[in-house]
Design a protein around this motif. Sequence first.
Motif, PDB file in Angstrom:
ATOM      1  N   UNK A  81       0.815  -1.219   0.000  1.00  0.00           N
ATOM      2  CA  UNK A  81       0.000   0.000   0.000  1.00  0.00           C
ATOM      3  C   UNK A  81       0.845   1.263   0.000  1.00  0.00           C
ATOM      4  N   UNK A  82       2.067   1.170   0.502  1.00  0.00           N
ATOM      5  CA  UNK A  82       2.947   2.335   0.487  1.00  0.00           C
ATOM      6  C   UNK A  82       3.819   2.386  -0.763  1.00  0.00           C
ATOM      7  N   UNK A  83       3.544   1.509  -1.721  1.00  0.00           N
ATOM      8  CA  UNK A  83       4.250   1.540  -2.988  1.00  0.00           C
ATOM      9  C   UNK A  83       5.660   1.014  -2.935  1.00  0.00           C
ATOM     10  N   UNK A  84       5.939   0.140  -1.977  1.00  0.00           N
ATOM     11  CA  UNK A  84       7.304  -0.307  -1.769  1.00  0.00           C
ATOM     12  C   UNK A  84       7.670  -1.625  -2.414  1.00  0.00           C
ATOM     13  N   UNK A  85       6.810  -2.162  -3.278  1.00  0.00           N
ATOM     14  CA  UNK A  85       7.110  -3.445  -3.916  1.00  0.00           C
ATOM     15  C   UNK A  85       7.434  -3.198  -5.380  1.00  0.00           C
ATOM     16  N   UNK A  86       8.701  -3.372  -5.721  1.00  0.00           N
ATOM     17  CA  UNK A  86       9.155  -3.224  -7.095  1.00  0.00           C
ATOM     18  C   UNK A  86      10.195  -4.269  -7.398  1.00  0.00           C
TER      19      UNK A  86
END
Length: 421
Positions: free
Chosen positions: A229-234
Motif C-alpha cells: 500500500x505504500x508503494x514499496x514493492x518493485x
Amino acid sequence: MKWFEDGALHFALGIEDTFVPQSRAGERPIDEYELTEHYEQVETDLGLAASVGAELLRWGVPWYRVAPTAETWDWSWTDRALDRFRELGLRPVVDLLHYGTPLWLDDQFANPDYPERMAEFASRFAERYGDVATDYTPVNEPMIHALFSGEYAYWPPYRSGPTGLASIASSLARGFVLTQQGIAEQLGDRATFVHVDAGMRYVGDTDAPEHRETVARLREQTFLVEDLVTGGVGDGHPLLAQLHRGGVTDALLAWFRDNAVRPDVMGVNYYPLHSTEVFEAGVHHGGGFADPRPFFDAGTDGLREVLTTYADRYGAPVMLTETCVTGSVEQRIAWMDESVAALHDLRGEGVPVVGYTWWPLFDMYEWTYRHSSSPRVDHLLTMGLYDLVETSGGHLDRRRTPVADRFHQHAVAGSRAEAPA
C-alpha cells in the motif's frame, strides 16, 4: 495540529471486534460484539472507556450488519454508538475491517469486487460520521487476515499456501488503498490514518536447513501488505516471485506504486506471550491455530524491537495499538507497567512513539469459539480492565478490576508528560 503531533504519549483502549459471520459444517459464526453483548451495552461500554482516562478508543464497525444486502444500508446501531462518542468527547479510531466480510460477498476477500465494495462502505461511513470520526484504520492486521484466509485455510475463503497468501494479501491491499482514498475524498486534511499490523517475530533454530527459507519468507511477509500500500514493492523485492505465483501482475504492482498511501501513524500490535514464534530443529509446524509453533515470551525486548523496526521502515510515528497479557490481575498490571515504561524509554531515546493501547477494555472470547460447540464461557480470555462476569440470568456484567485503576494512573500521567527532548 493533529493529536499525535503534540509531543504527548496518548492512551487508548480497544474493544475486541472480530466479525466472521460465515459458517459451515463444524464452524459457527463469530461476532465478538454479540458474544460480549456490546450491541446491547454500547453506551455504557463507551462510558467505561472514558471513565478510566482513555483519550482514544479503537473501535470497529460490523460491516456485515451495516450492509445486510449488497444494496441495503442499516446505520441504526452505529448511529447510537457515534452519538455516544460525541456525547463523551471520546475519540474513535475506527476499525473499518477487523476480519470478515458481508454474507452476500461470495468468496470474500477473493471476490474481484471486494476492493470497490470495501471502499464504498468506508466512504459512506466517513460521509455520515465525519464530524466525530476522523481517525481510521482501513484494515486491522491485514497480514493476519491474509494468513488466516490465504495461507492457513482457517477463515473464508479458505485459500492455502504462499501463493494463496499472495493473492489474498494483494486483494486486501487494493481495498486498503481505495478505502483510504475514499475517506480522504470525504474528509480532506481532517482525516488521519492509523495503519495497524501485527508485530511478528521468529526465533530459535531459524538457521536450521529445514527452516531457513521459511523463516526468511515469514520475516518479509510480516510487512507485505504495508509494503504494497505504500508503494514499496518493485524490482528486487524479496517476495516478488511469490506475488507473481499468486497472480499479482506487474501492472497491479505498478498501480500500487502510482496510488501509494502513507500512514500518519504506524500502529503495531504486540503481545509478549504470542508475538514471538519459536522454530525447533527437526520439528515442523505449519503455523496458525491449526498447527501452532511454540511461543516465546520476549517481554519488552520484543516490544522495543517491533516498534523501532516499524518506525525505521516506514518513517512515521508509531503507536502500540494492541497489547495485554491473558492472566491474573497482578499479571496484567505488571505487563502494563513494564510496557508503558518501555514506551517512555523509547521516546527518551528519540523513537517517535505517540500512543499506547491496552486491548481490550473488557474481556473477550477466544477465536476457537468458531470451531467449537461449547458455550462462550469455555472460551473466555481474561485480558481486560473489566472482567466479564456472567450472571445467573445469562447477562454479562462488566466488573471493574484494579487493572482499570492502573490504566487511569498511566493515562493521567501520560497526558501531563512533556515531549522528549
